[in-house]
Design a protein around this motif. Structure first.
Motif: not given
Length: 279
Positions: A26-30, A232-242
């Motif tokens: 889910v983190s990828i498209p988010c 986008m890359g940072l947002a994917v990482v942040f979403c995955l961590v959160l």
């Protein structure tokens, strides 16, 4: 302590492994679509689409319980409702020349109303629909994961092929029109991608909290980025961590994973904004 207990349990329970995998997928498209949502400032559209998902979920639940139509999955109903809402919002706004916020309000209210009507017509207590309202990533099934993978691929292919056009539409639609970009077409595409991402996030944090996870990781990434791809890359990482952190923190005390994830996400956003302001 709670986090340690959670990771010890991951190796023993398959449902936790599925939950972690769902958070990753889910983190990828988010992160990708959330970046466009933040740049375009259309989080209110995401909210309208998210709440309209209840209509699709309610209809599928009604058909399964009352008429025995078991081959339709709740996620399929959510996808159909979300795409329908995105199409209605885009078409009415562009062709009937109505204020977009008014159209979103109408779609938002009617979608919720339809969902409530279908739920009231269905006998029994709809515990599974309550999980979609407030989110329960622990209820994700292998079939849900396969559908998430398909939706992931659709989102990534569209963003990869049309990211320049989508970026042009987000920043300056009038200039994009002068450059020959079919603004309306890509406006619909952006709404469609937002709808698909909303459906994915519903399984993690629920309908009510979906806007926060769609926008806040991307907003945090925007503080540290000067290019769209880095954002986008940072947002994917942040979403995955959160999402992983929210799942871990909620496991020990048996708290709602969606609510904990959003509290963690909101706290991270405010702390990041404060530290960025001080630096």
């Amino acid at each position: 302590m709670f986090v340690t207990e959670f990771f010890n349990a991951v190796s023993q329970h398959s449902f936790l492994q599925l939950a972690l995998l769902a958070g990753f997928l889910v983190s990828i498209p988010c992160g990708m679509v959330g970046s466009f949502v933040v740049i375009r400032r259309i989080s209110y559209i995401a909210g309208g689409i998210a709440h309209t998902v209840l209509a699709g979920l309610g209809l599928v639940h009604y058909l399964r319980v009352v008429h025995g139509v078991t081959w339709i999955s709740p996620m399929a109903g959510a996808v159909a409702a979300a795409l329908s809402a995105a199409g209605i919002i885009g078409w009415v706004s562009l062709n009937l020349k109505q204020r977009e916020d008014t159209v979103i309000g109408a779609v938002w209210a009617m979608g919720m109303a339809l969902g409530i009507i279908f739920i009231s017509m269905t006998p029994g207590y709809t515990t599974d629909l309550m999980s979609y309202l407030f989110g329960n990533i622990l209820m994700v099934t292998p079939s849900d994961l396969w559908l998430i993978v398909v939706l992931d691929m659709v989102v990534m292919i569209c963003v990869g092929l049309f990211h320049k056009q989508l970026l042009a539409v987000c920043f300056d639609s009038e200039f994009a029109t002068l450059r020959g970009v079919h603004v309306n077409r890509f406006h619909f595409l952006l709404l469609g991608l937002t709808a698909l991402t909303v459906v994915l996030l519903v399984s993690v944090v629920g309908i009510i909290l979906v806007i926060a996870l769609l926008t806040l990781p991307a907003a945090m990434a925007n503080m540290f980025s000067r290019s769209l791809w880095k954002m986008m890359g940072l947002a994917v990482v942040f979403c995955l961590v959160l999402t992983t952190g929210g799942l871990g923190l909620s496991y020990g005390p048996d708290l709602p994973s969606g609510a904990v994830t959003i509290l963690l996400t909101g706290s991270a956003f405010f702390i990041t904004a404060f530290l960025k302001r001080k630096s």
